[in-house]
Design an enzyme around this catalytic site. Sequence first.
Site, PDB file in Angstrom:
ATOM      1  N   ASP A   8     -19.252  36.254  -8.822  1.00 12.14           N
ATOM      2  CA  ASP A   8     -19.286  35.517  -7.548  1.00 12.14           C
ATOM      3  C   ASP A   8     -20.690  35.497  -6.933  1.00 12.14           C
ATOM      4  O   ASP A   8     -21.264  36.544  -6.617  1.00 12.14           O
ATOM      5  CB  ASP A   8     -18.329  36.155  -6.532  1.00 12.14           C
ATOM      6  N   HIS A  67     -11.222  31.478  -2.101  1.00 13.21           N
ATOM      7  CA  HIS A  67     -12.028  30.953  -0.990  1.00 13.21           C
ATOM      8  C   HIS A  67     -12.484  29.506  -1.206  1.00 13.21           C
ATOM      9  O   HIS A  67     -13.357  29.018  -0.476  1.00 13.21           O
ATOM     10  CB  HIS A  67     -13.251  31.851  -0.760  1.00 13.21           C
TER      11      HIS A  67
HETATM   12 FE   LIG Z   1     -12.071  35.705  -4.254  1.00  9.35          FE
HETATM   13 FE   LIG Z   2     -15.636  36.287  -4.104  1.00 10.04          FE
END
Ligand SMILES: [Fe+2]
Ligand SMILES: [Fe+2]
Length: 261
Positions: A8, A67
Amino acid sequence: MNILFLGDIVGKGGRQAVLEMAPLLKKEFNCQFVVANAENVASGAGLSAKCIQEMTKEIDVFTSGDHVWDQKNFVSEIKQFTNVLRPGNVSKVQPGKCFGTFRNPACGEIAVINLLGRVFMRDGASCPFETADKILNEIPSNINCVIVDFHAEATSEKAAMAHFLDGRVTAVIGTHTHVQTNDCKILPKGTAFISDAGMAGAEYSILGRTVDSVLRKFISGMPERLPVVETGIRVDGVVISYGSNGRAATGIKTFSRISSI
Ligand SMILES: [Fe+2]
Ligand SMILES: [Fe+2]
């Protein structure tokens, strides 16, 4: 062939660090293709067209996670990108696509799939195992590199998915926890696996957010704004290697590098 997979990417610092480090990592590990999870790329929460455009020179395919819709504009913006994936096991009304095949001059065709876990996650996802089966039926059998980003919290669910897909995909790479795990391996039928690739986020932070704000939230139990730390950025990920032996991986190794950002 070697694929670079980055965990991420968190906020502006994460983006800058990846732009700095990706060319060096590609060279060091002789990678021809780059996949990165971008669910936190825009101010630490969600994605934006501008951020994707900025990162496209270094990253071939962007995956996402829980998200993905944090930035409202991305609901319409996602349609302009063929190389951005949202998780597959969600409502069909959600825009965007959850898998794709991508042609690369050095590697041939590579398929990338994005799925969401259900254990310790917000509601809204259907069975990721059923969805994985359905998607794999749609991927031509002659594609010998299939990468799954399984965006999930629980290591048990991620390991279960890896074993479920063992021999059918090249790699199952966990994302979402922002903490790189020390369990990368090749499973008995040839699928490479790691529970979590980590993040491109601040070394001295809590999952990329300021320590003070996260501590206040835990201690008070009250809502708290959680600013992203934009300096001291570490870039985590894995290198997945494969040959021409069906979809089997030949190697997986982790890296974790401090950038100058
Ligand atoms: Fe996540
Ligand atoms: Fe994340």
